[in-house]
Design a protein around this motif. Structure first.
Motif, PDB file in Angstrom:
ATOM      1  N   ALA A 257       0.822  -1.214   0.000  1.00  0.00           N
ATOM      2  CA  ALA A 257       0.000   0.000   0.000  1.00  0.00           C
ATOM      3  C   ALA A 257       0.855   1.263   0.000  1.00  0.00           C
ATOM      4  CB  ALA A 257      -0.942   0.001   1.204  1.00  0.00           C
ATOM      5  N   ALA A 258       2.068   1.161   0.539  1.00  0.00           N
ATOM      6  CA  ALA A 258       2.987   2.307   0.557  1.00  0.00           C
ATOM      7  C   ALA A 258       3.697   2.483  -0.790  1.00  0.00           C
ATOM      8  CB  ALA A 258       4.005   2.143   1.684  1.00  0.00           C
ATOM      9  N   GLY A 259       3.379   1.603  -1.750  1.00  0.00           N
ATOM     10  CA  GLY A 259       3.988   1.708  -3.076  1.00  0.00           C
ATOM     11  C   GLY A 259       5.381   1.131  -3.170  1.00  0.00           C
ATOM     12  N   LEU A 260       5.732   0.258  -2.241  1.00  0.00           N
ATOM     13  CA  LEU A 260       7.064  -0.346  -2.207  1.00  0.00           C
ATOM     14  C   LEU A 260       7.002  -1.738  -2.823  1.00  0.00           C
ATOM     15  CD1 LEU A 260       7.931   0.822   1.407  1.00  0.00           C
ATOM     16  CD2 LEU A 260       8.636   1.895  -0.745  1.00  0.00           C
ATOM     17  N   ALA A 261       6.920  -1.763  -4.141  1.00  0.00           N
ATOM     18  CA  ALA A 261       6.773  -3.024  -4.874  1.00  0.00           C
ATOM     19  C   ALA A 261       8.085  -3.804  -4.859  1.00  0.00           C
ATOM     20  CB  ALA A 261       6.355  -2.733  -6.315  1.00  0.00           C
ATOM     21  N   ARG A 262       7.952  -5.108  -4.999  1.00  0.00           N
ATOM     22  CA  ARG A 262       9.134  -5.968  -5.080  1.00  0.00           C
ATOM     23  C   ARG A 262       9.720  -5.903  -6.488  1.00  0.00           C
ATOM     24  NH1 ARG A 262       9.598 -10.215  -0.947  1.00  0.00           N
ATOM     25  NH2 ARG A 262       7.817 -10.079   0.447  1.00  0.00           N
ATOM     26  N   GLY A 263      11.053  -5.872  -6.530  1.00  0.00           N
ATOM     27  CA  GLY A 263      11.751  -5.951  -7.807  1.00  0.00           C
ATOM     28  C   GLY A 263      11.847  -7.399  -8.254  1.00  0.00           C
ATOM     29  N   ALA A 264      12.496  -7.624  -9.384  1.00  0.00           N
ATOM     30  CA  ALA A 264      12.641  -8.972  -9.937  1.00  0.00           C
ATOM     31  C   ALA A 264      13.380  -9.907  -8.979  1.00  0.00           C
ATOM     32  CB  ALA A 264      13.373  -8.901 -11.277  1.00  0.00           C
ATOM     33  N   ASP A 265      14.250  -9.345  -8.149  1.00  0.00           N
ATOM     34  CA  ASP A 265      15.015 -10.155  -7.197  1.00  0.00           C
ATOM     35  C   ASP A 265      14.279 -10.371  -5.875  1.00  0.00           C
ATOM     36  OD1 ASP A 265      15.156  -7.596  -6.156  1.00  0.00           O
ATOM     37  OD2 ASP A 265      17.349  -7.512  -6.080  1.00  0.00           O
ATOM     38  N   GLY A 266      13.048  -9.841  -5.760  1.00  0.00           N
ATOM     39  CA  GLY A 266      12.263  -9.997  -4.540  1.00  0.00           C
ATOM     40  C   GLY A 266      12.477  -8.895  -3.521  1.00  0.00           C
ATOM     41  N   ILE A 267      13.463  -8.027  -3.757  1.00  0.00           N
ATOM     42  CA  ILE A 267      13.726  -6.913  -2.850  1.00  0.00           C
ATOM     43  C   ILE A 267      12.798  -5.763  -3.227  1.00  0.00           C
ATOM     44  CG2 ILE A 267      15.460  -5.277  -1.980  1.00  0.00           C
ATOM     45  CD1 ILE A 267      16.011  -8.264  -1.314  1.00  0.00           C
ATOM     46  N   ARG A 268      12.167  -5.178  -2.245  1.00  0.00           N
ATOM     47  CA  ARG A 268      11.277  -4.045  -2.489  1.00  0.00           C
ATOM     48  C   ARG A 268      12.082  -2.827  -2.934  1.00  0.00           C
ATOM     49  NH1 ARG A 268       6.058  -4.700  -0.957  1.00  0.00           N
ATOM     50  NH2 ARG A 268       5.654  -6.586   0.239  1.00  0.00           N
ATOM     51  N   MET A 269      11.401  -1.971  -3.669  1.00  0.00           N
ATOM     52  CA  MET A 269      12.018  -0.750  -4.176  1.00  0.00           C
ATOM     53  C   MET A 269      11.400   0.452  -3.475  1.00  0.00           C
ATOM     54  SD  MET A 269      14.208  -1.844  -6.396  1.00  0.00           S
ATOM     55  CE  MET A 269      14.654  -0.346  -7.279  1.00  0.00           C
ATOM     56  N   ALA A 270      12.262   1.356  -3.011  1.00  0.00           N
ATOM     57  CA  ALA A 270      11.834   2.638  -2.456  1.00  0.00           C
ATOM     58  C   ALA A 270      12.210   3.678  -3.503  1.00  0.00           C
ATOM     59  CB  ALA A 270      12.510   2.911  -1.122  1.00  0.00           C
ATOM     60  N   GLY A 271      11.286   3.967  -4.386  1.00  0.00           N
ATOM     61  CA  GLY A 271      11.599   4.818  -5.537  1.00  0.00           C
ATOM     62  C   GLY A 271      12.462   4.026  -6.497  1.00  0.00           C
ATOM     63  N   THR A 272      13.657   4.522  -6.752  1.00  0.00           N
ATOM     64  CA  THR A 272      14.582   3.824  -7.655  1.00  0.00           C
ATOM     65  C   THR A 272      15.614   3.000  -6.897  1.00  0.00           C
ATOM     66  OG1 THR A 272      16.052   5.750  -7.739  1.00  0.00           O
ATOM     67  CG2 THR A 272      14.331   5.599  -9.430  1.00  0.00           C
ATOM     68  N   GLU A 273      15.564   3.048  -5.570  1.00  0.00           N
ATOM     69  CA  GLU A 273      16.558   2.364  -4.744  1.00  0.00           C
ATOM     70  C   GLU A 273      15.988   1.088  -4.124  1.00  0.00           C
ATOM     71  OE1 GLU A 273      19.798   3.358  -4.324  1.00  0.00           O
ATOM     72  OE2 GLU A 273      19.300   4.835  -5.845  1.00  0.00           O
ATOM     73  N   PRO A 274      16.739  -0.016  -4.198  1.00  0.00           N
ATOM     74  CA  PRO A 274      16.290  -1.224  -3.508  1.00  0.00           C
ATOM     75  C   PRO A 274      16.350  -1.028  -1.993  1.00  0.00           C
ATOM     76  CG  PRO A 274      18.433  -1.578  -4.532  1.00  0.00           C
ATOM     77  CD  PRO A 274      17.992  -0.211  -4.913  1.00  0.00           C
ATOM     78  N   MET A 275      15.443  -1.653  -1.308  1.00  0.00           N
ATOM     79  CA  MET A 275      15.414  -1.553   0.154  1.00  0.00           C
ATOM     80  C   MET A 275      16.474  -2.494   0.738  1.00  0.00           C
ATOM     81  SD  MET A 275      11.359  -1.015   0.986  1.00  0.00           S
ATOM     82  CE  MET A 275      11.636  -0.721   2.743  1.00  0.00           C
ATOM     83  N   ARG A 276      17.709  -2.044   0.685  1.00  0.00           N
ATOM     84  CA  ARG A 276      18.877  -2.740   1.240  1.00  0.00           C
ATOM     85  C   ARG A 276      19.484  -1.821   2.290  1.00  0.00           C
ATOM     86  NH1 ARG A 276      20.330  -7.009  -1.933  1.00  0.00           N
ATOM     87  NH2 ARG A 276      19.477  -7.000  -4.048  1.00  0.00           N
TER      88      ARG A 276
END
Length: 168
Positions: free
Chosen positions: A78-97
């Motif tokens: 709901a916060a718009g933090l979709a998962r990337g192809a590797d399963g890591i969520r994205m915060a804008g253009t940055e992976p949530m690492r």
């Protein structure tokens, strides 16, 4: 034992994201496996059972401190933090690492950070644990040089000392 997030950093500035990350964490598992029962899981007030007369029962029941991976994922989606192809969520253009700091040699906290790393991976957040010598860890917290860090709170005869310590 508390998890600190740098709330100046996106997406940690969003309380729904912080609640989602909280719900991803299996506090009873930390207590049992990492902390040997010395720090029981907190409810949403953050207050110890020794201060239960100060607790608002309705606030204490708030579910954001309960382990609920499905709800955590819903909040992150709901916060718009979709998962990337590797399963890591994205915060804008940055992976949530993120880097999670803890004190070097504190084996209970190291065990807790490993559980946290696993729990957060379940919701698409990648965590690397970094250990620091105590003084360096303390200085990093005081100066706000962290993404995520374990920490601790102070207790007193009333809740005010705890809350002041957390919000100061």
């Amino acid at each position: 034992v508390l998890l600190y997030l740098d709330t100046h950093r996106k997406p940690f500035h969003d309380k729904s994201v912080r609640k989602a990350l909280s719900m991803a964490l299996d506090r009873p598992r930390f207590t049992k496996e990492a902390l040997n029962g010395y720090a029981p899981p907190a409810d949403a007030t953050g207050l110890a059972e020794s201060q239960k007369k100060w607790k608002d029962a309705a606030l204490a029941r708030d579910p954001w401190t309960q382990h609920n991976v499905a709800e955590a994922n819903k909040l992150l989606d709901a916060a718009g933090l979709a998962r990337g192809a590797d399963g890591i969520r994205m915060a804008g253009t940055e992976p949530m690492r993120y880097t999670l700091q803890t004190v070097q040699g504190w084996t209970d906290w190291l065990a807790a950070t490993e559980i946290m790393r696993q729990d957060l991976a379940e919701v698409g957040v990648a965590v690397t644990v970094k250990t620091l010598e105590y003084n360096a860890w303390d200085e990093a917290l005081k100066r706000g040089r962290f993404e995520m860090s374990l920490g601790f709170g102070s207790r007193g005869p009333t809740p005010y000392e705890f809350y002041r310590g957390q919000m100061d």
